[in-house]
Design a protein around this motif. Structure first.
Motif, mmCIF file in Angstrom:
data_model
loop_
_atom_site.group_PDB
_atom_site.id
_atom_site.type_symbol
_atom_site.label_atom_id
_atom_site.label_comp_id
_atom_site.label_asym_id
_atom_site.label_seq_id
_atom_site.Cartn_x
_atom_site.Cartn_y
_atom_site.Cartn_z
ATOM 1 N N VAL A 111 0.839 -1.200 0.000
ATOM 2 C CA VAL A 111 0.000 0.000 0.000
ATOM 3 C C VAL A 111 0.874 1.250 0.000
ATOM 4 O O VAL A 111 0.608 2.220 -0.737
ATOM 5 C CB VAL A 111 -0.946 -0.011 1.221
ATOM 6 N N LEU A 112 1.938 1.234 0.819
ATOM 7 C CA LEU A 112 2.851 2.385 0.865
ATOM 8 C C LEU A 112 3.516 2.608 -0.489
ATOM 9 O O LEU A 112 3.647 3.760 -0.938
ATOM 10 C CB LEU A 112 3.909 2.151 1.937
ATOM 11 N N LEU A 113 3.892 1.516 -1.150
ATOM 12 C CA LEU A 113 4.555 1.636 -2.439
ATOM 13 C C LEU A 113 3.622 2.232 -3.489
ATOM 14 O O LEU A 113 4.003 3.162 -4.219
ATOM 15 C CB LEU A 113 5.046 0.257 -2.905
ATOM 16 N N LEU A 114 2.392 1.734 -3.553
ATOM 17 C CA LEU A 114 1.451 2.226 -4.557
ATOM 18 C C LEU A 114 1.082 3.692 -4.313
ATOM 19 O O LEU A 114 1.095 4.515 -5.229
ATOM 20 C CB LEU A 114 0.189 1.353 -4.556
ATOM 21 N N LEU A 152 4.238 5.985 -4.880
ATOM 22 C CA LEU A 152 4.551 6.243 -6.290
ATOM 23 C C LEU A 152 3.597 7.278 -6.882
ATOM 24 O O LEU A 152 4.018 8.153 -7.646
ATOM 25 C CB LEU A 152 4.467 4.930 -7.084
ATOM 26 N N LYS A 153 2.332 7.165 -6.508
ATOM 27 C CA LYS A 153 1.349 8.127 -7.005
ATOM 28 C C LYS A 153 1.655 9.535 -6.480
ATOM 29 O O LYS A 153 1.647 10.518 -7.242
ATOM 30 C CB LYS A 153 -0.049 7.695 -6.566
ATOM 31 N N LEU A 154 1.926 9.619 -5.180
ATOM 32 C CA LEU A 154 2.218 10.931 -4.586
ATOM 33 C C LEU A 154 3.529 11.511 -5.125
ATOM 34 O O LEU A 154 3.633 12.722 -5.343
ATOM 35 C CB LEU A 154 2.288 10.795 -3.061
ATOM 36 N N ALA A 155 4.537 10.643 -5.338
ATOM 37 C CA ALA A 155 5.818 11.119 -5.862
ATOM 38 C C ALA A 155 5.644 11.717 -7.253
ATOM 39 O O ALA A 155 6.212 12.775 -7.567
ATOM 40 C CB ALA A 155 6.824 9.974 -5.901
ATOM 41 N N LYS A 156 4.841 11.053 -8.080
ATOM 42 C CA LYS A 156 4.609 11.576 -9.429
ATOM 43 C C LYS A 156 3.852 12.900 -9.380
ATOM 44 O O LYS A 156 4.189 13.850 -10.109
ATOM 45 C CB LYS A 156 3.826 10.548 -10.243
ATOM 46 N N MET A 157 2.834 12.975 -8.505
ATOM 47 C CA MET A 157 2.069 14.214 -8.381
ATOM 48 C C MET A 157 2.951 15.346 -7.869
ATOM 49 O O MET A 157 2.890 16.482 -8.370
ATOM 50 C CB MET A 157 0.876 13.993 -7.442
ATOM 51 N N LEU A 158 3.796 15.039 -6.874
ATOM 52 C CA LEU A 158 4.658 16.077 -6.304
ATOM 53 C C LEU A 158 5.701 16.540 -7.317
ATOM 54 O O LEU A 158 5.990 17.735 -7.414
ATOM 55 C CB LEU A 158 5.342 15.545 -5.044
ATOM 56 N N ALA A 190 14.608 11.075 -6.873
ATOM 57 C CA ALA A 190 14.999 11.171 -5.468
ATOM 58 C C ALA A 190 13.879 10.678 -4.554
ATOM 59 O O ALA A 190 14.123 9.925 -3.586
ATOM 60 C CB ALA A 190 15.375 12.613 -5.127
ATOM 61 N N MET A 191 12.635 11.055 -4.833
ATOM 62 C CA MET A 191 11.521 10.606 -4.007
ATOM 63 C C MET A 191 11.276 9.115 -4.152
ATOM 64 O O MET A 191 10.896 8.439 -3.185
ATOM 65 C CB MET A 191 10.256 11.399 -4.370
ATOM 66 N N GLN A 192 11.507 8.589 -5.325
ATOM 67 C CA GLN A 192 11.352 7.143 -5.510
ATOM 68 C C GLN A 192 12.390 6.363 -4.718
ATOM 69 O O GLN A 192 12.092 5.299 -4.175
ATOM 70 C CB GLN A 192 11.440 6.806 -6.998
ATOM 71 N N VAL A 193 13.601 6.895 -4.627
ATOM 72 C CA VAL A 193 14.642 6.240 -3.823
ATOM 73 C C VAL A 193 14.268 6.265 -2.352
ATOM 74 O O VAL A 193 14.384 5.252 -1.630
ATOM 75 C CB VAL A 193 16.002 6.921 -4.054
ATOM 76 N N VAL A 194 13.801 7.412 -1.864
ATOM 77 C CA VAL A 194 13.375 7.518 -0.468
ATOM 78 C C VAL A 194 12.201 6.576 -0.187
ATOM 79 O O VAL A 194 12.148 5.910 0.857
ATOM 80 C CB VAL A 194 12.994 8.979 -0.143
ATOM 81 N N LEU A 195 11.282 6.494 -1.127
ATOM 82 C CA LEU A 195 10.137 5.597 -0.972
ATOM 83 C C LEU A 195 10.590 4.144 -0.893
ATOM 84 O O LEU A 195 10.090 3.363 -0.070
ATOM 85 C CB LEU A 195 9.170 5.791 -2.135
ATOM 86 N N LEU A 196 11.546 3.774 -1.724
ATOM 87 C CA LEU A 196 12.055 2.403 -1.707
ATOM 88 C C LEU A 196 12.681 2.066 -0.365
ATOM 89 O O LEU A 196 12.463 0.973 0.189
ATOM 90 C CB LEU A 196 13.071 2.221 -2.829
ATOM 91 N N LEU A 197 13.438 3.005 0.208
ATOM 92 C CA LEU A 197 14.039 2.773 1.529
ATOM 93 C C LEU A 197 12.968 2.622 2.602
ATOM 94 O O LEU A 197 13.082 1.776 3.502
ATOM 95 C CB LEU A 197 14.979 3.925 1.872
ATOM 96 N N ALA A 198 11.899 3.440 2.514
ATOM 97 C CA ALA A 198 10.808 3.333 3.485
ATOM 98 C C ALA A 198 10.102 1.985 3.376
ATOM 99 O O ALA A 198 9.747 1.366 4.393
ATOM 100 C CB ALA A 198 9.822 4.479 3.276
ATOM 101 N N VAL A 199 9.883 1.511 2.181
ATOM 102 C CA VAL A 199 9.235 0.213 1.980
ATOM 103 C C VAL A 199 10.104 -0.910 2.533
ATOM 104 O O VAL A 199 9.616 -1.841 3.198
ATOM 105 C CB VAL A 199 8.944 -0.011 0.478
ATOM 106 N N VAL A 200 11.411 -0.829 2.289
ATOM 107 C CA VAL A 200 12.328 -1.856 2.792
ATOM 108 C C VAL A 200 12.337 -1.863 4.311
ATOM 109 O O VAL A 200 12.350 -2.925 4.954
ATOM 110 C CB VAL A 200 13.741 -1.616 2.229
ATOM 111 N N PRO A 241 16.895 -3.911 8.350
ATOM 112 C CA PRO A 241 17.572 -2.790 9.022
ATOM 113 C C PRO A 241 18.137 -1.797 8.008
ATOM 114 O O PRO A 241 18.806 -2.181 7.049
ATOM 115 C CB PRO A 241 18.688 -3.484 9.817
ATOM 116 N N ILE A 242 17.872 -0.501 8.248
ATOM 117 C CA ILE A 242 18.335 0.525 7.330
ATOM 118 C C ILE A 242 19.855 0.620 7.322
ATOM 119 O O ILE A 242 20.474 0.862 6.268
ATOM 120 C CB ILE A 242 17.714 1.884 7.696
#
Length: 286
Positions: free
Chosen positions: A29-32, A35-41, A69-79, A85-86
């Protein structure tokens, strides 16, 4: 079935499955949504940059940088949501980044060149440029490459690193272009007549601009011709057709006036076995 699930040895597995399933569902859910919010932003940032009178090419480029950049941050949050562990993730990314950087040094060079193109702005989207022998209208400047639309409507894709390492000829900055024709006439022809005829043809063409005024100059005394420099200016949109039609009209006018346009010729002298040299006429007769 309920009693089996409530059994102590099975309850832990059920609890673990629920926990893992919840994490997977939450990460999905966070990923979907992310991604939508990152594209809008990213779109919003791009529009704000364009509204701030930033050049459109730079605005589009920076918008794509923000999106990545936002997609990379999103990927780290999903992981992290999945329980990885980050700290360990950064260590893995650091090692992988070094290996990827060495393997993709050309791609990183394209990214650096893209930043230079946006910063120095030798051209923008919509400009007509000549790069590496290719001429076309700039359609897009992305992170890795630049896309041109050629004069024959073909798509020309150039790596950014190739663009910054080669000469860039921007044909758009001004509203007009200079037409320059170099036409040779014979040494026995009337130079003043040739110059006045070419000047008259340019002045009678409505596409030729009055300012700067057309000129005809004697460029040089060539090996087999007197070379005239015929120069005028036309709007960018009229440049190519005007140049071609002026060349045709001047050639026809010179033909009508008996003014020759010399071309290279060679005389062939044949020497027979006895050492006697025959003139071209004799060689042809024999």
């Amino acid at each position: 079935m309920i009693e089996w699930l409530q059994a102590p040895e099975h309850a832990k597995w059920v609890e673990l499955g629920i926990s893992i399933g919840g994490r997977l569902l939450g990460a999905l859910v966070l990923l979907l949504i992310g991604l939508k919010l990152a594209k809008m932003l990213a779109n919003w940032v791009g529009k704000r940059l364009q509204a701030s009178q930033l050049e459109s090419t730079a605005a589009l480029f920076l918008g794509r940088i923000v999106l990545i950049a936002m997609q990379v941050v999103l990927l780290l949050a999903v992981v992290q949501m999945l329980g990885v562990p980050i700290g360990s993730m950064f260590a893995v990314l650091g090692a992988a980044g070094l290996a990827i950087g060495l393997a993709l040094k050309d791609s990183l060079s394209n990214i650096a060149s893209g930043v230079m193109l946006v910063t120095l702005r030798p051209f923008k989207v919509g400009d007509v440029v000549t790069i590496n022998g290719e001429t076309g209208k700039v359609e897009m400047v992305s992170i890795f490459q630049t896309r041109l639309r050629g004069v024959d409507n073909q798509v020309i894709t150039l790596p950014n690193s190739l663009i910054t390492s080669d000469s860039i000829i921007n044909l758009t900055p001004d509203t007009m272009r200079r037409i320059e024709l170099v036409i040779g006439i014979g040494y026995t022809d009337d130079i003043d007549l040739a110059k006045s005829s070419a000047l008259e043809i340019m002045q009678s063409d409505s596409r030729v601009l009055k300012d700067p005024e057309p000129t005809v100059l004697l460029y040089e005394l060539g090996e087999s011709s007197v070379n005239l420099g015929i120069r005028c200016h036309a709007a960018n949109a009229d440049y190519f057709v005007t140049k071609c039609e002026l060349t045709e009209r001047i050639k026809k006018r010179y033909d009508g006036l008996g003014i020759s346009i010399p071309f290279p010729q060679r005389d062939l002298h044949i020497i027979d076995g006895g050492g006697d040299e025959k003139s071209p006429a004799l060689a042809k007769a024999s």
